[in-house]
Design a protein around this motif. Structure first.
Motif, PDB file in Angstrom:
ATOM      1  N   GLU A 222       0.979   4.843   1.788  1.00  0.00           N
ATOM      2  CA  GLU A 222       0.441   5.425   3.015  1.00  0.00           C
ATOM      3  C   GLU A 222       1.017   6.818   3.248  1.00  0.00           C
ATOM      4  O   GLU A 222       2.161   7.107   2.866  1.00  0.00           O
ATOM      5  N   ARG A 223       0.225   7.655   3.900  1.00  0.00           N
ATOM      6  CA  ARG A 223       0.687   8.973   4.319  1.00  0.00           C
ATOM      7  C   ARG A 223       0.309   9.168   5.786  1.00  0.00           C
ATOM      8  O   ARG A 223      -0.828   8.889   6.180  1.00  0.00           O
TER       9      ARG A 223
ATOM     10  N   HIS B 120       1.863   2.224  12.184  1.00  0.00           N
ATOM     11  CA  HIS B 120       2.061   0.908  11.573  1.00  0.00           C
ATOM     12  C   HIS B 120       3.006   0.031  12.397  1.00  0.00           C
ATOM     13  O   HIS B 120       3.655  -0.867  11.860  1.00  0.00           O
TER      14      HIS B 120
ATOM     15  N   SER C 167       0.832  -1.197   0.000  1.00  0.00           N
ATOM     16  CA  SER C 167       0.000   0.000   0.000  1.00  0.00           C
ATOM     17  C   SER C 167       0.866   1.246   0.000  1.00  0.00           C
ATOM     18  O   SER C 167       2.054   1.207   0.339  1.00  0.00           O
TER      19      SER C 167
END
Length: 476
Positions: free
Chosen positions: A77-78, A190, A75
């Protein structure tokens, strides 16, 4: 030197390890093509540049991760910057869970690059990757898109030989060159999938194109803008010059106070580290730094101790009229950027306090001082006693055909302190794809392709051998 195509001749390797290196060798042309494709994307994360290029770069990296067939989830992601609602630049996150009680490895690199600067100083176009004499030229060709490709190609080669049981998380950041502003929040968000027994940060140097390095010491950094103001408005230099203090004069006197006569840093409170360093010749340093004939080197003590274990101070920018725009005017204000490197063992916060004290104590004529855009990054010393460092050094020796050197670097990787804080039990290794001629951040940045091939081989062997271990094992 390049890896031989017939790896069965390499002594002391298992059949599996020879097969892994053979897969690296067979896939190397593809890896170089992948690197060229990434270099063509001008992914500068700085505010003044088009963020669409950083997004395009992230998408290209995500596609490469997907293409390995290894990861269960990929993915883009920010994460927020600090406590704000502003999102940082896009990063790629790819994960594969460990099997059968094997350890997990986190592979880090970054896909953003430095601005290219004055294009006239480039011998080849900065975003048209060009091969010349075993080197690939282009912005980001080494720092750090070659690091990205080292991870991708190592994982790809590993998967061609076996079904990996080692857990692998790939984290390719999108704003390292812009201060890793969302890095800490990204780790927090994460943490469950990034948690690892071993972390490999592919963003450092090698001793030479023939000898690898494991970086064990990094200087920290303190950077800040300083504005000096002496007048409420500009004045005619003939009418008032010699009586009223102009800001440029105040700047010159303050700037001179940062260094002693031999060029050593003269800021009281900045410390040195007690590090053993290998010998390095002055001729090598002069060549690497393009020091002109007749110009002296600065500082005292062994050369590599000056680079790895002592502080350094550099003024990297000044806001003042250019020479073509110069008029007979007394300047009311001048702003400059001070970048300091601090030695391992001193916190960035303590170093900043010392720098601020120095600035306020040495500012002449009672000039008004404003400090802003303060960036702090702690130094780092690697614990090289764990199994990760042992396996990494052996993998380097096997892939390069030369024993690695444990080195420091004068540069900084401030986010490593965030990794330590978030994952205190992880072993952290700092590897890289650069060499002394890379010229990262400068015009004519390049990647030595032999170094890239060997770096991929070393990482592929490390991943294979990590899969032979049990999670949580601390045995050598």
């Amino acid at each position: 030197m390049t890896l031989p195509t017939d790896l069965s001749e390499r002594a002391g390797l298992s059949d599996r390890d020879r097969a892994v290196l053979a897969a690296v060798d067979a896939g190397f042309d593809r890896a170089v093509d992948d690197l060229k494709a990434l270099v063509r994307i001008p992914s500068v994360a700085w505010d003044a540049y088009d963020p669409a290029h950083v997004q395009a770069s992230a998408e290209a990296v995500a596609a490469l991760a997907e293409g390995t067939g290894v990861f269960e989830r990929v993915s883009i992601e920010r994460a927020p910057i600090g406590d704000t609602d502003v999102l940082g630049q896009p990063a790629v996150l790819a994960t594969r869970a460990a099997k059968a009680g094997r350890p997990s490895v986190l592979l880090y690199a970054h896909h953003d690059v430095q601005p290219w600067g004055d294009e006239s100083l480039w011998r080849t176009p900065p975003f048209e990757p060009t091969e010349v004499d075993e080197r690939l030229y282009g912005r980001g060709a080494s720092d750090d898109k070659a690091g990205v490709i080292a991870h991708i190609a190592a994982v790809r080669a590993l998967a061609e030989v076996l079904d990996p049981e080692v857990g692998i998380a790939l984290f390719i950041e999108g704003e390292e060159e812009h201060g890793s502003r969302s890095f800490k929040r990204f780790l927090e968000q994460h943490a469950d999938v990034l948690s690892a027994d071993l972390i490999v940060v592919a963003d450092s140097d090698n001793w030479s194109t023939e000898v690898p390095s494991l970086t064990i010491a990094l200087r920290g950094n303190v950077a800040l803008n300083v504005r000096l103001t002496t007048l409420g408005h500009a004045s005619h230099s003939g009418m008032l010059g010699g009586v009223v203090p102009d800001a440029m004069m105040a700047f010159a006197k303050l700037a001179a106070s940062f260094w002693s006569e031999d060029g050593s840093v003269a800021i009281e409170g900045l410390t040195e580290a007690d590090l053993d360093v290998p010998e390095q010749s002055e001729a090598h340093i002069r060549e690497e730094g393009a020091v002109l004939d007749g110009v002296d080197l600065i500082g005292t003590g062994p050369l590599l101790r000056r680079l790895w274990a002592k502080p350094a101070a550099t003024i990297t920018g000044v806001d003042a009229p250019s020479v073509p725009d110069a008029s007979n005017t007394i300047l009311p204000t001048v702003r400059f950027r001070l970048s300091t490197r601090i030695a391992p063992g001193q916190s960035a916060a303590d170093a900043f306090a010392a720098i601020e004290r120095h600035i306020r104590a040495h500012t002449p004529f009672g000039a008004h001082i404003e400090l802003d855009s303060i960036d702090l990054g702690d130094p780092f010393l690697v614990d090289a006693s764990g199994w990760g460092a042992t396996e990494a050094k052996q993998a380097m020796a096997d892939a390069w055909g030369a024993d690695p050197v444990e080195t420091g670097i004068g540069g900084s990787i401030p986010f490593i302190a965030d990794l330590v804080q978030q994952f205190p039990g992880a072993q952290i290794l700092v590897t890289g794809v650069e060499d002394p001629a890379t010229m990262a951040h400068s015009p004519n940045e390049s990647q030595h392709l032999g170094v890239l091939r060997r770096a991929i081989g070393a990482e592929a062997l490390l991943l294979a051998r990590a899969g032979d271990r049990t999670a949580g094992s601390s045995a050598e």
